[in-house]
Design a protein around this motif. Sequence first.
Motif, mmCIF file in Angstrom:
data_model
loop_
_atom_site.group_PDB
_atom_site.id
_atom_site.type_symbol
_atom_site.label_atom_id
_atom_site.label_comp_id
_atom_site.label_asym_id
_atom_site.label_seq_id
_atom_site.Cartn_x
_atom_site.Cartn_y
_atom_site.Cartn_z
ATOM 1 N N VAL A 87 28.893 -35.958 4.629
ATOM 2 C CA VAL A 87 28.601 -34.463 4.429
ATOM 3 C C VAL A 87 28.248 -33.679 5.857
ATOM 4 O O VAL A 87 27.510 -34.530 6.873
ATOM 5 C CB VAL A 87 27.999 -34.007 3.424
ATOM 6 N N SER A 88 28.385 -32.608 6.096
ATOM 7 C CA SER A 88 27.875 -31.920 7.255
ATOM 8 C C SER A 88 26.808 -30.953 6.763
ATOM 9 O O SER A 88 27.111 -30.181 5.688
ATOM 10 C CB SER A 88 28.977 -31.073 8.029
ATOM 11 N N LEU A 89 25.830 -30.881 7.620
ATOM 12 C CA LEU A 89 24.880 -29.899 7.142
ATOM 13 C C LEU A 89 25.516 -28.675 7.647
ATOM 14 O O LEU A 89 25.533 -28.659 9.004
ATOM 15 C CB LEU A 89 23.512 -30.250 8.140
ATOM 16 N N ALA A 90 25.823 -27.681 7.027
ATOM 17 C CA ALA A 90 26.445 -26.628 7.412
ATOM 18 C C ALA A 90 25.720 -25.841 8.701
ATOM 19 O O ALA A 90 24.710 -25.628 8.718
ATOM 20 C CB ALA A 90 26.387 -25.532 6.293
ATOM 21 N N GLY A 91 26.576 -25.704 9.974
ATOM 22 C CA GLY A 91 26.093 -25.425 11.056
ATOM 23 C C GLY A 91 25.330 -24.043 10.804
ATOM 24 O O GLY A 91 24.139 -23.624 11.016
ATOM 25 N N ASP A 92 25.909 -23.115 10.182
ATOM 26 C CA ASP A 92 25.115 -21.818 10.012
ATOM 27 C C ASP A 92 23.969 -21.753 9.248
ATOM 28 O O ASP A 92 23.123 -21.144 9.360
ATOM 29 C CB ASP A 92 26.312 -20.586 9.516
ATOM 30 N N ASP A 93 23.854 -22.597 8.303
ATOM 31 C CA ASP A 93 22.858 -22.833 7.065
ATOM 32 C C ASP A 93 21.617 -23.499 8.329
ATOM 33 O O ASP A 93 20.752 -22.900 8.238
ATOM 34 C CB ASP A 93 22.969 -23.728 6.390
ATOM 35 N N LEU A 94 22.066 -24.313 9.081
ATOM 36 C CA LEU A 94 20.982 -24.963 9.841
ATOM 37 C C LEU A 94 20.462 -23.668 10.915
ATOM 38 O O LEU A 94 19.240 -23.718 11.131
ATOM 39 C CB LEU A 94 21.283 -26.055 10.562
ATOM 40 N N MET A 95 21.553 -23.297 11.617
ATOM 41 C CA MET A 95 21.174 -22.143 12.570
ATOM 42 C C MET A 95 20.407 -21.001 11.843
ATOM 43 O O MET A 95 19.385 -20.951 12.556
ATOM 44 C CB MET A 95 22.463 -21.548 12.939
ATOM 45 N N TYR A 120 26.118 -36.348 7.965
ATOM 46 C CA TYR A 120 25.282 -37.520 7.165
ATOM 47 C C TYR A 120 26.029 -38.160 6.139
ATOM 48 O O TYR A 120 26.687 -37.694 5.472
ATOM 49 C CB TYR A 120 24.055 -36.752 6.454
ATOM 50 N N ARG A 121 25.769 -39.643 6.283
ATOM 51 C CA ARG A 121 26.375 -40.369 5.152
ATOM 52 C C ARG A 121 25.508 -40.550 4.037
ATOM 53 O O ARG A 121 24.216 -40.743 3.910
ATOM 54 C CB ARG A 121 26.785 -41.696 5.818
ATOM 55 N N ILE A 122 26.133 -40.075 2.808
ATOM 56 C CA ILE A 122 25.500 -39.966 1.624
ATOM 57 C C ILE A 122 25.590 -41.455 0.873
ATOM 58 O O ILE A 122 26.692 -41.572 0.061
ATOM 59 C CB ILE A 122 26.000 -39.059 0.732
ATOM 60 N N ASN A 123 24.747 -42.173 1.266
ATOM 61 C CA ASN A 123 25.024 -43.626 0.415
ATOM 62 C C ASN A 123 23.727 -44.495 0.200
ATOM 63 O O ASN A 123 23.599 -45.810 0.072
ATOM 64 C CB ASN A 123 25.906 -44.551 1.606
ATOM 65 N N ALA A 124 22.489 -43.614 0.065
ATOM 66 C CA ALA A 124 21.362 -44.252 -0.466
ATOM 67 C C ALA A 124 21.380 -44.903 -1.757
ATOM 68 O O ALA A 124 20.743 -45.967 -1.906
ATOM 69 C CB ALA A 124 20.278 -43.083 -0.468
ATOM 70 N N PHE A 125 22.179 -44.492 -2.748
ATOM 71 C CA PHE A 125 22.361 -44.980 -3.837
ATOM 72 C C PHE A 125 23.020 -46.382 -3.791
ATOM 73 O O PHE A 125 22.766 -47.298 -4.477
ATOM 74 C CB PHE A 125 23.067 -43.956 -4.870
ATOM 75 N N HIS A 126 23.949 -46.275 -2.879
ATOM 76 C CA HIS A 126 24.973 -47.586 -2.673
ATOM 77 C C HIS A 126 23.784 -48.683 -2.143
ATOM 78 O O HIS A 126 23.974 -49.754 -2.479
ATOM 79 C CB HIS A 126 26.062 -47.403 -1.681
ATOM 80 N N ALA A 127 23.132 -48.034 -1.231
ATOM 81 C CA ALA A 127 22.003 -48.962 -0.548
ATOM 82 C C ALA A 127 21.253 -49.567 -1.638
ATOM 83 O O ALA A 127 20.817 -50.887 -1.629
ATOM 84 C CB ALA A 127 21.276 -48.125 0.458
ATOM 85 N N PHE A 128 20.824 -48.986 -2.512
ATOM 86 C CA PHE A 128 19.908 -49.337 -3.602
ATOM 87 C C PHE A 128 20.836 -50.543 -4.562
ATOM 88 O O PHE A 128 20.028 -51.635 -4.842
ATOM 89 C CB PHE A 128 19.396 -48.133 -4.631
ATOM 90 N N VAL A 129 21.882 -49.992 -4.694
ATOM 91 C CA VAL A 129 22.821 -51.122 -5.552
ATOM 92 C C VAL A 129 23.018 -52.468 -4.538
ATOM 93 O O VAL A 129 22.644 -53.515 -5.032
ATOM 94 C CB VAL A 129 24.128 -50.757 -5.666
ATOM 95 N N MET A 130 23.141 -52.237 -3.230
ATOM 96 C CA MET A 130 23.255 -53.613 -2.383
ATOM 97 C C MET A 130 21.980 -54.395 -2.544
ATOM 98 O O MET A 130 21.987 -55.538 -2.142
ATOM 99 C CB MET A 130 23.801 -53.074 -1.207
ATOM 100 N N THR A 131 20.871 -53.470 -2.385
ATOM 101 C CA THR A 131 19.416 -54.319 -2.281
ATOM 102 C C THR A 131 19.410 -54.965 -3.477
ATOM 103 O O THR A 131 18.780 -56.126 -3.457
ATOM 104 C CB THR A 131 18.530 -53.075 -2.183
#
Length: 440
Positions: A87-95, A120-131
Amino acid sequence: MSDKYKTTRTKELEFGGTLGAVILPFLLPSTVFYLIISCGTKEASVFNFPPPLPELGELWNPITFLLFLCWIGLQAAFYVCPVGKVVSLAGDDLMRRIYYNSDTKIAEGQILRDGSKLKYRINAFHAFVMTSVVVGIGLASGLHLSYIYDHFLQFAVSASVVSFVLSIFLYIKSLCVKESLLAPGGNSGNPIYDFFIGHELNPRIGSFDLKYFCELRPGLIGWVLINLAMLSKESELRGSVSTAMILVNIFQFVYVIDALWNEEAILTTMDIVHDGFGLMLAFGDLTWVPFTYSLQSYFLVNHPVELNAFAAVIITILNLLGYFIFRRANSQKNTFRRNPKDPAVADLQTIATATGKRLLVSGWWGFVRHPNYLGDLIMALAWSLPCGFTHILPYFYVIYFTVLLIHREARDEHQCRKKYGLAWEEYCKRVPYRIFPYMY
Ligand code: NDP
């Protein structure tokens, strides 16, 4: 270095300013070591000062350090795995956030110049499963998780060393980047303060975002592993696992899974959007969270508590109540921020602000101004209660967390007042209590 879009100098220093930035780098690790050493003694008393000082060999072990590095390496490998959405952190939001947070227009160039949106890659849950798979294979091959209990202090020392080395690297790196990439809150010009609070906003090596990586993965997944190690040690020592230990493990496991599952939500938190990445966050993510949040399970290994069924049910209900408030409040705001016309939030009352965004004034956010903190604190209490009432040490988390969230609420309030001006005043009038209804 010439940079058309500079981030202005930070004038409002937080966390005690320069004095805080000098003291906290000593105070934070000392507190972690003090708590672990005290918790490991028979008395487990925080008033036993100074606690028995460990030999050098009890503090440092190259194998433990190597294992800790492997842990970070494993999580980094999972982070770069091409699984999960990007996902992208919306530029205008961050701005917009940077614009209002820094009282200046210049930082918006950081986003506009190359039109970039941070991905940003959203894969923390995947990381948990792989761990879990890796740990499962390790256990099947005869790995003893109780090693973590036996070397707990050494792991905390290793994590502290890594946090400090990383922070030094981050500060040096921040001196080499364009000024527009600096954090609006970490550009005071005072190297000690900027080193502590974080000089660069989103330090990256290529597409590897160091702050985002550290926020959830090594610390939170590590916390679950530590709790499991404590459970395994208790079972080794006593031949069974106590109800108290099971409750602490389950409650905190659910909390971590929730954070990993909702990983995308951290992209709009203060940590990612406003705070730079320096010692404060690096130490918090890699050392403070895994080694102090797991104190209850560490405590229970040496200080068994017999919990009757009635107490277990009451504590479980309390935890469920806290989780319900925490999750519903966070989801309501996230849904509203993503799509205010979503049927789940479309009927809620709102206040218009000059920024074009609206503020919720009914539903959870009309109950108190930080209902999510309220739920979090109720859960924190439920995590300590299984440890009984004989010691104060397992209540460290709920006490510290109350102070943290009251301080965090004040920081957020300050930013919102700047962002929303009169609309925020109106919100405060309509929703007078900050966290605790009719109290605070
Ligand atoms: P919050 O999720 O509380 O977000 C605060 C932001 O929400 C504000 O800056 C504002 O941003 C928006 N907002 C505030 N009021 C309203 C409203 N009435 N209507 C709409 N939007 C509003 O921020 P945190 O990052 O502090 O917390 C996130 C979660 O993480 C919480 O549940 C917290 O308890 C938890 N947490 C846990 C920690 C731990 O160590 N366990 C540490 C820190 C947090 P904007 O208007 O720009 O959208």
